[in-house]
Design a protein around this motif. Structure first.
Motif, PDB file in Angstrom:
ATOM      1  N   PRO A 104       0.585  -1.420   0.106  1.00 11.61           N
ATOM      2  CA  PRO A 104       0.254  -0.282   0.102  1.00 11.61           C
ATOM      3  C   PRO A 104       0.199   1.431  -0.390  1.00 11.61           C
ATOM      4  N   VAL A 105       0.558   2.077  -1.317  1.00 15.55           N
ATOM      5  CA  VAL A 105       0.769   3.433  -1.136  1.00 15.55           C
ATOM      6  C   VAL A 105       0.682   4.615  -0.406  1.00 15.55           C
ATOM      7  N   PHE A 109       7.577   4.444  -3.499  1.00 16.48           N
ATOM      8  CA  PHE A 109       7.615   2.955  -2.430  1.00 16.48           C
ATOM      9  C   PHE A 109       9.149   2.314  -3.197  1.00 16.48           C
ATOM     10  N   GLU A 110       9.956   1.881  -1.705  1.00 19.88           N
ATOM     11  CA  GLU A 110      10.438   0.648  -2.217  1.00 19.88           C
ATOM     12  C   GLU A 110      12.054   2.025  -2.071  1.00 19.88           C
ATOM     13  N   GLY A 111      12.463   3.172  -1.351  1.00 23.41           N
ATOM     14  CA  GLY A 111      12.638   4.487  -1.473  1.00 23.41           C
ATOM     15  C   GLY A 111      13.098   5.201  -2.317  1.00 23.41           C
ATOM     16  N   ALA A 141       1.780   3.442 -11.736  1.00 20.00           N
ATOM     17  CA  ALA A 141       2.224   4.416 -10.713  1.00 20.00           C
ATOM     18  C   ALA A 141       3.549   4.366 -11.665  1.00 20.00           C
ATOM     19  N   ILE A 142       4.123   5.424 -11.514  1.00 14.40           N
ATOM     20  CA  ILE A 142       5.462   5.005 -12.743  1.00 14.40           C
ATOM     21  C   ILE A 142       6.437   6.254 -12.086  1.00 14.40           C
ATOM     22  N   GLU A 143       8.191   6.009 -12.409  1.00 14.17           N
ATOM     23  CA  GLU A 143       8.775   6.797 -11.600  1.00 14.17           C
ATOM     24  C   GLU A 143       8.491   8.185 -11.884  1.00 14.17           C
TER      25      GLU A 143
END
Length: 104
Positions: A5-6, A22-24, A38-40
């Motif tokens: 969950p974000v 998300f994951e740092g 969801a994208i960088e």
């Protein structure tokens, strides 16, 4: 691959990206008429943040140079770059938007 969950779904507005971690890594998440994405948060043209870029027709535009990226595939559109951005899998479950890494 585990979904995490974000962001609460109540915080998401259609066609507006929300910045989260998300994951740092900073990522942008949101929803369009095509579904959740969801994208960088980094343009592959010059590494600038995509946050604040306009979302239209399933694409996000870099707010610096206008390079567009497909929210489903990460593919670049236009002549400034052909390098895609990283995408993540996104899904809605109950109250949360969840994200996981895409397969290689």
């Amino acid at each position: 691959m585990d979904f995490q969950p974000v962001l609460k779904l109540s915080e998401i507005i259609e066609n507006k990206a929300c910045l989260t971690v998300f994951e740092g890594r900073e990522i942008l998440v949101g929803v369009t008429n095509k579904g959740y994405f969801a994208i960088e948060n980094k343009c592959s043209h010059q590494g600038k943040p995509l946050m604040g870029g306009r979302i239209r027709h399933g694409h996000i535009s870099c707010p610096v140079h206008g390079v567009r990226f497909n929210l489903e595939t990460g593919a670049a559109v236009g002549k400034l770059t052909n390098k895609p951005i990283k995408i993540y899998r996104a899904r809605a479950t109950e109250d949360w938007l969840e994200v996981c890494e895409t397969s290689a």
